[in-house]
Write a protein that holds these residues in place. Structure first.
Motif, PDB file in Angstrom:
ATOM      1  N   UNK A   1       4.350   4.177 -29.545  1.00  0.00           N
ATOM      2  CA  UNK A   1       3.836   2.810 -29.613  1.00  0.00           C
ATOM      3  C   UNK A   1       4.790   1.834 -28.939  1.00  0.00           C
ATOM      4  N   UNK A   2       6.069   1.963 -29.223  1.00  0.00           N
ATOM      5  CA  UNK A   2       7.050   1.037 -28.647  1.00  0.00           C
ATOM      6  C   UNK A   2       7.112   1.172 -27.122  1.00  0.00           C
ATOM      7  N   UNK A   3       7.132   2.393 -26.617  1.00  0.00           N
ATOM      8  CA  UNK A   3       7.153   2.586 -25.165  1.00  0.00           C
ATOM      9  C   UNK A   3       5.873   2.046 -24.535  1.00  0.00           C
ATOM     10  N   UNK A   4       4.753   2.276 -25.198  1.00  0.00           N
ATOM     11  CA  UNK A   4       3.480   1.766 -24.682  1.00  0.00           C
ATOM     12  C   UNK A   4       3.480   0.241 -24.651  1.00  0.00           C
ATOM     13  N   UNK A   5       3.891  -0.396 -25.727  1.00  0.00           N
ATOM     14  CA  UNK A   5       3.869  -1.855 -25.788  1.00  0.00           C
ATOM     15  C   UNK A   5       4.860  -2.482 -24.809  1.00  0.00           C
ATOM     16  N   UNK A   6       5.988  -1.842 -24.596  1.00  0.00           N
ATOM     17  CA  UNK A   6       6.935  -2.375 -23.607  1.00  0.00           C
ATOM     18  C   UNK A   6       6.312  -2.323 -22.219  1.00  0.00           C
ATOM     19  N   UNK A   7       5.585  -1.241 -21.921  1.00  0.00           N
ATOM     20  CA  UNK A   7       4.887  -1.154 -20.634  1.00  0.00           C
ATOM     21  C   UNK A   7       3.802  -2.223 -20.557  1.00  0.00           C
ATOM     22  N   UNK A   8       3.045  -2.410 -21.629  1.00  0.00           N
ATOM     23  CA  UNK A   8       1.981  -3.417 -21.630  1.00  0.00           C
ATOM     24  C   UNK A   8       2.532  -4.830 -21.452  1.00  0.00           C
ATOM     25  N   UNK A   9       3.680  -5.114 -22.034  1.00  0.00           N
ATOM     26  CA  UNK A   9       4.294  -6.432 -21.869  1.00  0.00           C
ATOM     27  C   UNK A   9       4.665  -6.662 -20.406  1.00  0.00           C
ATOM     28  N   UNK A  10       5.274  -5.672 -19.779  1.00  0.00           N
ATOM     29  CA  UNK A  10       5.629  -5.791 -18.364  1.00  0.00           C
ATOM     30  C   UNK A  10       4.358  -5.903 -17.516  1.00  0.00           C
ATOM     31  N   UNK A  11       3.360  -5.088 -17.844  1.00  0.00           N
ATOM     32  CA  UNK A  11       2.085  -5.102 -17.128  1.00  0.00           C
ATOM     33  C   UNK A  11       1.448  -6.490 -17.182  1.00  0.00           C
ATOM     34  N   UNK A  12       1.410  -7.083 -18.363  1.00  0.00           N
ATOM     35  CA  UNK A  12       0.721  -8.377 -18.496  1.00  0.00           C
ATOM     36  C   UNK A  12       1.421  -9.460 -17.687  1.00  0.00           C
ATOM     37  N   UNK A  13       2.752  -9.443 -17.653  1.00  0.00           N
ATOM     38  CA  UNK A  13       3.473 -10.428 -16.853  1.00  0.00           C
ATOM     39  C   UNK A  13       3.180 -10.279 -15.373  1.00  0.00           C
ATOM     40  N   UNK A  14       3.206  -9.036 -14.884  1.00  0.00           N
ATOM     41  CA  UNK A  14       2.908  -8.813 -13.465  1.00  0.00           C
ATOM     42  C   UNK A  14       1.450  -9.127 -13.165  1.00  0.00           C
ATOM     43  N   UNK A  15       0.557  -8.774 -14.075  1.00  0.00           N
ATOM     44  CA  UNK A  15      -0.860  -9.053 -13.851  1.00  0.00           C
ATOM     45  C   UNK A  15      -1.089 -10.553 -13.673  1.00  0.00           C
ATOM     46  N   UNK A  16      -0.478 -11.362 -14.528  1.00  0.00           N
ATOM     47  CA  UNK A  16      -0.642 -12.818 -14.424  1.00  0.00           C
ATOM     48  C   UNK A  16      -0.125 -13.345 -13.089  1.00  0.00           C
ATOM     49  N   UNK A  17       1.032 -12.866 -12.661  1.00  0.00           N
ATOM     50  CA  UNK A  17       1.581 -13.286 -11.366  1.00  0.00           C
ATOM     51  C   UNK A  17       0.682 -12.847 -10.215  1.00  0.00           C
ATOM     52  N   UNK A  18       0.279 -11.601 -10.252  1.00  0.00           N
ATOM     53  CA  UNK A  18      -0.569 -11.050  -9.184  1.00  0.00           C
ATOM     54  C   UNK A  18      -1.913 -11.777  -9.133  1.00  0.00           C
ATOM     55  N   UNK A  19      -2.499 -11.980 -10.289  1.00  0.00           N
ATOM     56  CA  UNK A  19      -3.789 -12.662 -10.347  1.00  0.00           C
ATOM     57  C   UNK A  19      -3.709 -14.072  -9.809  1.00  0.00           C
TER      58      UNK A  19
END
Length: 126
Positions: free
Chosen positions: A101-119
């Protein structure tokens, strides 16, 4: 990196026999998730200006393409984390559930930040 991610990388690097197929798959997942998370963080840092303003015009189409590829890959790795969590089940070892769960959520946190920038860049506005 999380301690279990480091241990997974060391086990994979050593190349010894895996304890079982599930352990080998989890080691690969932890390593891939951590490496992708670090890459996503690096790309996000390049895409944002220190002041929080839009990135300078030196941002290239290559940066956007690389970000897009990482976002697609992150979705796949997240799916694999979900599958691993489902395989362990809610009654599984709490420590292992926490690691996944922790590894998944850390990836999701990084993903969401990049997604917002990319979008914001692709959509043309911030």
């Amino acid at each position: 990196l999380e301690p279990w991610e480091v241990r997974a990388a060391r086990r994979l690097q050593a190349g010894g026999p895996a304890r079982d197929a599930e352990s080998a798959a989890n080691d690969a997942l932890f390593l891939e998730g951590a490496a992708l998370r670090l890459k996503v963080d690096d790309i996000a840092q390049r895409m944002k200006a220190p002041s929080g303003e839009p990135a300078p015009s030196t941002e290239t189409a290559q940066d956007l393409d690389e970000a897009g590829e990482c976002l697609v890959r992150a979705q796949d790795v997240d799916r694999r984390f979900r599958q691993a969590l489902e395989a362990v089940g809610p009654g599984g070892p709490p420590e292992h559930l926490n690691e996944l769960t922790r590894s998944r959520f850390r990836l999701l946190r990084a993903f969401s930040g990049l997604w917002l920038l990319h979008n914001a860049r692709v959509a043309g506005g911030e």
